[in-house]
Design a protein around this motif. Sequence first.
Motif: not given
Length: 399
Positions: A110-112, A117-118, A149-150, A297-299
Amino acid sequence: MSLAQGRSYLAIPGPSVVPDAVLRAMHRASPNIYEGELVEMTAGIIPDLRAVARTQHHVAIYMGNGHAAWEAALSNVISAGDHVLVPSTGRFCVGWGEMATGLGAEVELMEFGTKTPMDADAIETRLRADKEHRIKAVLAVHVDTSTSIKNNIAEVRAALDGAGHPALLMVDCIASLGCDRFEMDAWGVDIMVTASQKGLMVTPGLGFVFFNDRADAVRAKMTRVSRYWNWTPRANPEKLFEYFGGTAPTHMLYGLRAALDMIHAEGLEAVWARHETLARAYWAACEAWGQGGPLTLNVADRAHRSHAVTALRLGAPHGTGLRRWTEHQAGMTLGIGLGMSEEGDPNGDGFFRIGHMGHVNAHMVLGTIATMQAGFDALGLPYGAGALDAATKVISGKA
């Protein structure tokens, strides 16, 4: 001329800096592996590992890295042909799924994406659609080291419960354990895997699989489990060698003992708070730099960022250029942009990562920030002002 002479600093997201106390503990003659202090010490390590994982359940120790822990966990509960669901937020989510594929499992990804995040609601919807309960496990990564990602593991547990689905919740905490808050029992995690070389502050080479009674009941129904990966004798040993499937990793155990002593002396809540503060210092600096230059920043959402690693984009080829400058001219190594790429940058030369996990403190963080800014200047890269001021305000408690 290079200014890199002197003690180097490894600011990558694992292996992390090994404390001197851990190195001293490992620097010793080989012990008796059959009786005496090593046997007693190993028995004492187990409850302290449980305390870091926040579990009252079982732990198996393996001589191997995080990938070995992936395979060990899967081998005990997944048979060839079983269906597993892998919500993906980065390279290591995909990698765990690939490990399951190698064992003959049917893997559903399942690609997010690599920036968010998921989505627990989407996971619940998929689980509700699995009326026949073909999905045997959900493989979730708490912190994907490639994207920083957390993911909210408690929400994934709620998705399983909301769907009334019996699948096991298996969680990768290789990057997060001892850095980001993790509550195995409170969050309803059935199996958790981690390794020694990040928040646990030991050299690479030990993998750990924590599992509860529900997971162990699934293991009991398996028709065949590799003798080496079998967690049953490791979690219920009668003799020392049964902990490890053979000869004990003696010197790493002495190092692990010292590292656990450091964690428990500081207090796990304090360890988590330290990582949060130091991560916020990095974020404040990076956000300031980004106001006048290409760094991002990536997130975007702070709530979804790891306290152990920060993934950044600088644009090709400057990510690689900055890494090479800081390493060769200043003695500080930043992490590669692992698994990250974009159009025109297939090798990920525009990305890099900062590791801030384990044995890390304020002066390490401030030194890293100053060194990075020197690298921007050396490479002629534009950046916003005030990064060091922003970071010091976080460190001083004024922001």
